[in-house]
Scaffold this active site. Structure first.
Site, mmCIF file in Angstrom:
data_model
loop_
_atom_site.group_PDB
_atom_site.id
_atom_site.type_symbol
_atom_site.label_atom_id
_atom_site.label_comp_id
_atom_site.label_asym_id
_atom_site.label_seq_id
_atom_site.Cartn_x
_atom_site.Cartn_y
_atom_site.Cartn_z
ATOM 1 N N SER A 24 -12.826 -27.594 8.286
ATOM 2 C CA SER A 24 -12.712 -28.933 8.892
ATOM 3 C C SER A 24 -13.078 -30.199 7.912
ATOM 4 O O SER A 24 -12.303 -30.210 7.115
ATOM 5 C CB SER A 24 -13.904 -28.850 9.910
ATOM 6 O OG SER A 24 -13.986 -29.727 10.941
ATOM 7 N N ASP A 117 -6.167 -26.955 18.352
ATOM 8 C CA ASP A 117 -7.152 -27.490 17.465
ATOM 9 C C ASP A 117 -6.638 -29.041 17.530
ATOM 10 O O ASP A 117 -5.237 -29.249 16.960
ATOM 11 C CB ASP A 117 -7.267 -26.875 16.140
ATOM 12 C CG ASP A 117 -8.250 -27.563 15.317
ATOM 13 O OD1 ASP A 117 -8.776 -28.592 15.443
ATOM 14 O OD2 ASP A 117 -8.932 -26.968 14.412
ATOM 15 N N HIS A 147 -10.517 -24.568 17.142
ATOM 16 C CA HIS A 147 -11.237 -24.984 16.007
ATOM 17 C C HIS A 147 -12.455 -24.357 16.196
ATOM 18 O O HIS A 147 -13.167 -24.182 17.147
ATOM 19 C CB HIS A 147 -11.510 -26.577 15.853
ATOM 20 C CG HIS A 147 -12.204 -27.301 15.038
ATOM 21 N ND1 HIS A 147 -11.550 -27.755 13.884
ATOM 22 C CD2 HIS A 147 -13.565 -27.387 14.266
ATOM 23 C CE1 HIS A 147 -12.228 -28.264 12.872
ATOM 24 N NE2 HIS A 147 -13.413 -27.973 13.256
#
Length: 173
Positions: A24, A117, A147
């Site tokens: 991320s 995501d 995600h």
């Protein structure tokens, strides 16, 4: 990034097998390490693992516009978190029209993305740019995932994602 390379003896690490890895925002941070390491001539990196990386074009991609109610991470969370994001500098650098912003010369990469995501459409074009620059890149898009899909470690897709990532490290390191 220089400290780990200078401290390989103390750390018991191999100086010719240094990699960056992040998930991320951490995937974006890994690029903020890889780009200047390349531009400054070191430390030499042999691999970059970019898991669902937060890279560029915040709020402008199709996935960012459509992933408004996905679990874990969605457009509203990105808007709230953008004030704290450490990757903004990378985003600007990757969009800068001049200078050495192309990915040529970066180490091989393993890039993962999740279907649902908001960051998906940052990872996919970045992997394509790596490939177009003749950087060895392995891209995995996990269908049906959002995600943070590995939060449920026992889920089959989480096991696949983890095994794929570990496999990539084994092949390179």
């Amino acid at each position: 990034m220089v400290w780990p390379a200078e401290s390989v003896g103390e750390l018991g690490a191999d100086p010719v097998r240094i990699a960056v890895c992040g998930q991320s925002a951490g995937g974006g941070l890994a690029t903020t390490v890889a780009l200047p390491a390349r531009d400054r001539g070191g430390p030499a990196l042999v691999f970059q693992a970019l898991g669902i990386p937060e890279l560029a074009d915040r709020l402008l991609t199709e996935s960012m516009r459509t992933c408004v109610d996905t679990p874990v991470w969605h457009r509203r969370n990105v808007q709230r978190g953008s004030a704290f994001s450490p990757v903004d500098r990378t985003c600007r650098r990757m969009r800068r029209p001049r200078g050495r912003t192309d990915p040529a010369g970066l180490p091989p990469a393993h890039v993962t993305a999740s279907q649902f995501d908001p960051l998906r459409d940052e990872a996919l074009p970045y992997a394509r740019r790596l490939a177009q620059a003749n950087v060895s890149v392995e891209l995995h898009l996990y269908p049906g995932t959002c995600h943070g899909a590995t939060f449920v470690a026992t889920a089959q897709v989480s096991r696949w994602l983890t095994a794929d990532s570990i496999g990539a490290f084994r092949r390179v390191l």
